[in-house]
Design a protein around this motif. Structure first.
Motif, PDB file in Angstrom:
ATOM      1  N   CYS A  71      77.711  51.222  20.676  1.00  0.00           N
ATOM      2  CA  CYS A  71      77.591  50.334  19.506  1.00  0.00           C
ATOM      3  C   CYS A  71      76.105  50.032  19.269  1.00  0.00           C
ATOM      4  CB  CYS A  71      78.339  49.020  19.732  1.00  0.00           C
ATOM      5  SG  CYS A  71      77.865  48.140  21.224  1.00  0.00           S
ATOM      6  N   GLY A  72      75.834  49.340  18.178  1.00  0.00           N
ATOM      7  CA  GLY A  72      74.455  48.950  17.879  1.00  0.00           C
ATOM      8  C   GLY A  72      73.891  48.032  18.952  1.00  0.00           C
ATOM      9  N   THR A  73      74.732  47.143  19.451  1.00  0.00           N
ATOM     10  CA  THR A  73      74.290  46.203  20.482  1.00  0.00           C
ATOM     11  C   THR A  73      73.819  46.972  21.719  1.00  0.00           C
ATOM     12  OG1 THR A  73      75.883  44.596  19.658  1.00  0.00           O
ATOM     13  CG2 THR A  73      75.044  44.237  21.892  1.00  0.00           C
ATOM     14  N   GLU A  74      74.571  47.991  22.109  1.00  0.00           N
ATOM     15  CA  GLU A  74      74.164  48.780  23.278  1.00  0.00           C
ATOM     16  C   GLU A  74      72.846  49.503  23.011  1.00  0.00           C
ATOM     17  OE1 GLU A  74      77.035  51.604  25.000  1.00  0.00           O
ATOM     18  OE2 GLU A  74      75.308  52.752  25.744  1.00  0.00           O
ATOM     19  N   GLU A  99      66.313  38.092  13.949  1.00  0.00           N
ATOM     20  CA  GLU A  99      67.041  39.273  14.450  1.00  0.00           C
ATOM     21  C   GLU A  99      68.529  38.944  14.599  1.00  0.00           C
ATOM     22  OE1 GLU A  99      65.449  42.377  15.316  1.00  0.00           O
ATOM     23  OE2 GLU A  99      63.749  41.407  14.333  1.00  0.00           O
ATOM     24  N   HIS A 100      69.299  39.996  14.747  1.00  0.00           N
ATOM     25  CA  HIS A 100      70.735  39.868  15.046  1.00  0.00           C
ATOM     26  C   HIS A 100      70.888  39.315  16.467  1.00  0.00           C
ATOM     27  CE1 HIS A 100      74.802  41.351  16.069  1.00  0.00           C
ATOM     28  NE2 HIS A 100      75.022  41.231  14.770  1.00  0.00           N
ATOM     29  N   PRO A 101      72.010  38.636  16.745  1.00  0.00           N
ATOM     30  CA  PRO A 101      72.239  38.146  18.114  1.00  0.00           C
ATOM     31  C   PRO A 101      72.160  39.254  19.181  1.00  0.00           C
ATOM     32  CG  PRO A 101      73.850  37.189  16.622  1.00  0.00           C
ATOM     33  CD  PRO A 101      73.048  38.174  15.813  1.00  0.00           C
ATOM     34  N   THR A 175      63.004  49.417  16.583  1.00  0.00           N
ATOM     35  CA  THR A 175      63.522  48.747  15.392  1.00  0.00           C
ATOM     36  C   THR A 175      65.041  48.808  15.376  1.00  0.00           C
ATOM     37  OG1 THR A 175      63.321  48.475  13.009  1.00  0.00           O
ATOM     38  CG2 THR A 175      63.375  50.736  13.800  1.00  0.00           C
ATOM     39  N   ASP A 176      65.647  47.673  15.047  1.00  0.00           N
ATOM     40  CA  ASP A 176      67.093  47.605  14.863  1.00  0.00           C
ATOM     41  C   ASP A 176      67.352  47.995  13.408  1.00  0.00           C
ATOM     42  OD1 ASP A 176      69.626  46.757  14.157  1.00  0.00           O
ATOM     43  OD2 ASP A 176      69.617  45.050  15.535  1.00  0.00           O
ATOM     44  N   ALA A 177      67.791  49.234  13.222  1.00  0.00           N
ATOM     45  CA  ALA A 177      68.040  49.741  11.865  1.00  0.00           C
ATOM     46  C   ALA A 177      69.544  49.855  11.611  1.00  0.00           C
ATOM     47  CB  ALA A 177      67.347  51.094  11.678  1.00  0.00           C
ATOM     48  N   VAL A 178      70.298  48.983  12.291  1.00  0.00           N
ATOM     49  CA  VAL A 178      71.761  49.046  12.167  1.00  0.00           C
ATOM     50  C   VAL A 178      72.201  48.858  10.717  1.00  0.00           C
ATOM     51  CG1 VAL A 178      73.860  47.720  12.738  1.00  0.00           C
ATOM     52  CG2 VAL A 178      72.307  48.444  14.561  1.00  0.00           C
ATOM     53  N   GLN A 179      71.515  47.971   9.980  1.00  0.00           N
ATOM     54  CA  GLN A 179      71.940  47.728   8.595  1.00  0.00           C
ATOM     55  C   GLN A 179      71.294  48.681   7.588  1.00  0.00           C
ATOM     56  OE1 GLN A 179      74.320  45.953   7.412  1.00  0.00           O
ATOM     57  NE2 GLN A 179      74.861  44.697   9.177  1.00  0.00           N
ATOM     58  N   SER A 180      70.202  49.308   7.962  1.00  0.00           N
ATOM     59  CA  SER A 180      69.519  50.145   6.959  1.00  0.00           C
ATOM     60  C   SER A 180      69.896  51.622   7.066  1.00  0.00           C
ATOM     61  CB  SER A 180      67.999  49.990   7.091  1.00  0.00           C
ATOM     62  OG  SER A 180      67.560  50.370   8.373  1.00  0.00           O
ATOM     63  N   MET A 198      71.160  52.372  15.713  1.00  0.00           N
ATOM     64  CA  MET A 198      72.101  52.591  14.602  1.00  0.00           C
ATOM     65  C   MET A 198      73.498  52.217  15.083  1.00  0.00           C
ATOM     66  SD  MET A 198      70.931  56.464  13.652  1.00  0.00           S
ATOM     67  CE  MET A 198      70.351  57.012  15.246  1.00  0.00           C
ATOM     68  N   SER A 199      74.389  52.003  14.124  1.00  0.00           N
ATOM     69  CA  SER A 199      75.777  51.718  14.483  1.00  0.00           C
ATOM     70  C   SER A 199      76.706  52.371  13.476  1.00  0.00           C
ATOM     71  CB  SER A 199      76.010  50.205  14.501  1.00  0.00           C
ATOM     72  OG  SER A 199      77.352  49.933  14.807  1.00  0.00           O
ATOM     73  N   GLY A 200      77.663  53.180  13.976  1.00  0.00           N
ATOM     74  CA  GLY A 200      78.535  53.950  13.092  1.00  0.00           C
ATOM     75  C   GLY A 200      79.342  53.116  12.124  1.00  0.00           C
ATOM     76  N   HIS A 201      79.854  51.971  12.597  1.00  0.00           N
ATOM     77  CA  HIS A 201      80.818  51.239  11.746  1.00  0.00           C
ATOM     78  C   HIS A 201      80.175  50.552  10.553  1.00  0.00           C
ATOM     79  CE1 HIS A 201      80.499  46.853  13.054  1.00  0.00           C
ATOM     80  NE2 HIS A 201      79.837  47.414  14.051  1.00  0.00           N
ATOM     81  N   LYS A 202      78.851  50.611  10.457  1.00  0.00           N
ATOM     82  CA  LYS A 202      78.194  50.054   9.272  1.00  0.00           C
ATOM     83  C   LYS A 202      78.046  51.114   8.183  1.00  0.00           C
ATOM     84  CE  LYS A 202      77.223  46.248  11.669  1.00  0.00           C
ATOM     85  NZ  LYS A 202      77.892  44.968  11.477  1.00  0.00           N
ATOM     86  N   LEU A 203      78.350  52.362   8.503  1.00  0.00           N
ATOM     87  CA  LEU A 203      78.211  53.412   7.481  1.00  0.00           C
ATOM     88  C   LEU A 203      79.437  54.309   7.408  1.00  0.00           C
ATOM     89  CD1 LEU A 203      75.906  56.313   8.505  1.00  0.00           C
ATOM     90  CD2 LEU A 203      75.671  54.230   9.802  1.00  0.00           C
TER      91      LEU A 203
HETATM   92  N1  PLP Z   1      72.047  44.674  14.605  1.00  0.00           N
HETATM   93  C1  PLP Z   1      72.335  44.313  13.357  1.00  0.00           C
HETATM   94  C2  PLP Z   1      71.231  44.087  12.376  1.00  0.00           C
HETATM   95  C3  PLP Z   1      73.674  44.159  12.968  1.00  0.00           C
HETATM   96  O1  PLP Z   1      73.966  43.792  11.717  1.00  0.00           O
HETATM   97  C4  PLP Z   1      74.685  44.377  13.922  1.00  0.00           C
HETATM   98  C5  PLP Z   1      76.109  44.162  13.578  1.00  0.00           C
HETATM   99  O2  PLP Z   1      76.443  43.304  12.768  1.00  0.00           O
HETATM  100  C6  PLP Z   1      74.313  44.767  15.226  1.00  0.00           C
HETATM  101  C7  PLP Z   1      72.984  44.908  15.535  1.00  0.00           C
HETATM  102  C8  PLP Z   1      75.331  45.034  16.274  1.00  0.00           C
HETATM  103  O3  PLP Z   1      75.989  46.248  16.043  1.00  0.00           O
HETATM  104  P1  PLP Z   1      77.393  46.545  16.758  1.00  0.00           P
HETATM  105  O4  PLP Z   1      78.410  45.707  16.039  1.00  0.00           O
HETATM  106  O5  PLP Z   1      77.626  48.001  16.545  1.00  0.00           O
HETATM  107  O6  PLP Z   1      77.242  46.184  18.171  1.00  0.00           O
END
Ligand code: PLP
Length: 386
Positions: A71-74, A99-101, A175-180, A198-203
């Motif tokens: 996941c993006g968190t990992e 930043e995201h949590p 860089t956390d580019a999970v949303q971009s 990156m995170s798959g479930h956002k795209l």
């Molecule tokens: N970083 C950002 C900016 C996010 O928006 C998110 C998810 O909302 C995450 C990280 C975490 O991603 P994941 O849900 O895949 O762990």
């Protein structure tokens, strides 16, 4: 099922039908283990490499620079912990306060273990001060981690400029580019980033698959240690179906970027203009900064965001009060706080986030109900009466 108007795509997205189709064989006839010597497993390993190449192509990277994660968190944790492990004498991390949590939680944890963390604040338009960033980097800084686009406000930070400053100072940059990812063009061949999450479930890929770009030659310690999967960068039997899905989603996103962005932005702007005209006392958050084309964060004066979400929910409309992680709590989110939204409006903050599946009719439907709901809530509010 009743029709859902889903305007919460920064929380998660629908799996694209093409992605679903691409994944199906890996639940049934293609179940081999990619680490096996036989060709039944080897064919699956080859398909994973195709998926990796597609993800790499989306961000202008080389396939061997992509590590699939859970996941993006990992991905975020891997990048930061890797830097700290590789540079044990450096005890300082720089990040932003918005930043995201996934980043803030880890930084808080590391602070309790003796690391020093600098949280760069944002100004009135939602941007960090690049001079402050330059001055804050010291010989003790192990890594700078600054997100590309904010999940709540949609505000985009100048990734290229930030990366250049950090590299000029000889420091690692994540860089956390999970949303971009998939929403904005990214080109790792031109932007000096060391790690990108990156995170798959956002795209439009499934949940439970992430990606981490690790530039060639960057010192790296895996988070999960064990088998030799992912070229020794992430042990554990591969989540094959999700990897295939992520690859397909990346291919779809790359094929439509930036056309899809223009379409989404036009729709988002129509929603924004409609809300400004139909409902009084509305502030658009981040309007003076570049924003993700699909995201609209608005703060309504003298109403509670939670009440808006619940009343919209009754009409089958899904939106968010802030990040999915902070929903369920009545506190103002840290991002809304940092943006300095006035106290009269801060509690009335709503995030709309669109996707390629959002239609004009859905925007009209949402606008109609928003107007009614805001009028109704303000009529009930002791502050809303004129
Ligand atoms: N970083 C950002 C900016 C996010 O928006 C998110 C998810 O909302 C995450 C990280 C975490 O991603 P994941 O849900 O895949 O762990």
């Amino acid at each position: 099922m009743e029709h859902i108007v889903y305007l919460d795509n920064n929380a998660t997205t629908m799996v694209a039908p093409e992605v679903f189709e691409a994944m199906l064989p890996y639940f049934s006839e293609r179940y081999g283990n990619p680490s096996s010597l036989h060709s039944f497993g080897g064919n699956v390993a080859r398909d994973i490499e195709q998926a990796r190449a597609r993800v790499a192509h989306l961000i202008g990277a080389h396939p061997e620079e992509i590590v699939f994660t859970g996941c993006g968190t990992e991905s975020d944790s891997t990048a930061i912990r890797s830097a700290l492990d590789q540079l044990p004498d450096k005890r300082h991390i720089i990040t932003s306060a918005v930043e995201h949590p996934a980043i803030l939680g880890l930084c808080g944890y590391l602070q309790k273990r003796g690391y020093q963390v600098t949280y760069l604040q944002i100004d009135e338009i939602g941007q960090i001060d690049l001079d402050e960033l330059r001055e804050t980097i010291t010989d003790n800084t192990a890594i700078v981690s600054i997100m590309h686009a904010n999940n709540e406000s949609g505000i985009v930070f100048p990734l290229h400029e930030i990366a250049e400053i950090v590299k000029e100072k000889g420091c690692l940059f994540h860089t956390d580019a999970v949303q971009s990812t998939g929403k904005l063009p990214l080109d790792m061949s031109q932007t000096p980033v060391d790690f990108l999450s990156m995170s798959g479930h956002k795209l439009h890929a499934p949940k439970g698959i992430g990606g981490l770009f690790v530039r060639r030659g960057t010192p790296y310690t895996p988070l999960l240690i064990g088998g030799h999967q992912e070229s020794d960068k992430r042990a554990g039997t591969e989540n094959v179906t999700a990897m295939i899905g992520f690859g397909k989603a990346a291919e779809l996103a790359a094929a439509d970027l930036p056309r899809e962005g223009f379409k989404l932005q036009a729709m988002r702007d129509r929603l924004q203009d409609g809300l400004l005209t139909r409902c009084k006392d509305v502030l658009v958050n981040g309007a003076a900064s570049p924003r993700l084309p699909n995201t609209l964060s608005v703060s309504f004066g003298y109403v509670e965001g939670e009440s808006i979400v619940l009343l919209l929910d009754e009409q089958g409309i899904c939106v968010s009060t802030g990040s999915a992680c902070s929903s369920g709590s009545l506190d103002i989110s840290h991002v809304v706080k940092c943006l300095g939204v006035p106290s009269t409006h801060a509690h009335g903050t709503i995030r709309f986030s669109l996707s390629r599946y959002t239609t004009d009719d859905e925007i009209d439907y949402a606008l109609e109900h928003m107007e009614r709901i805001i009028d109704r809530l303000r009529a009930l509010s002791p502050f809303g009466r004129e």
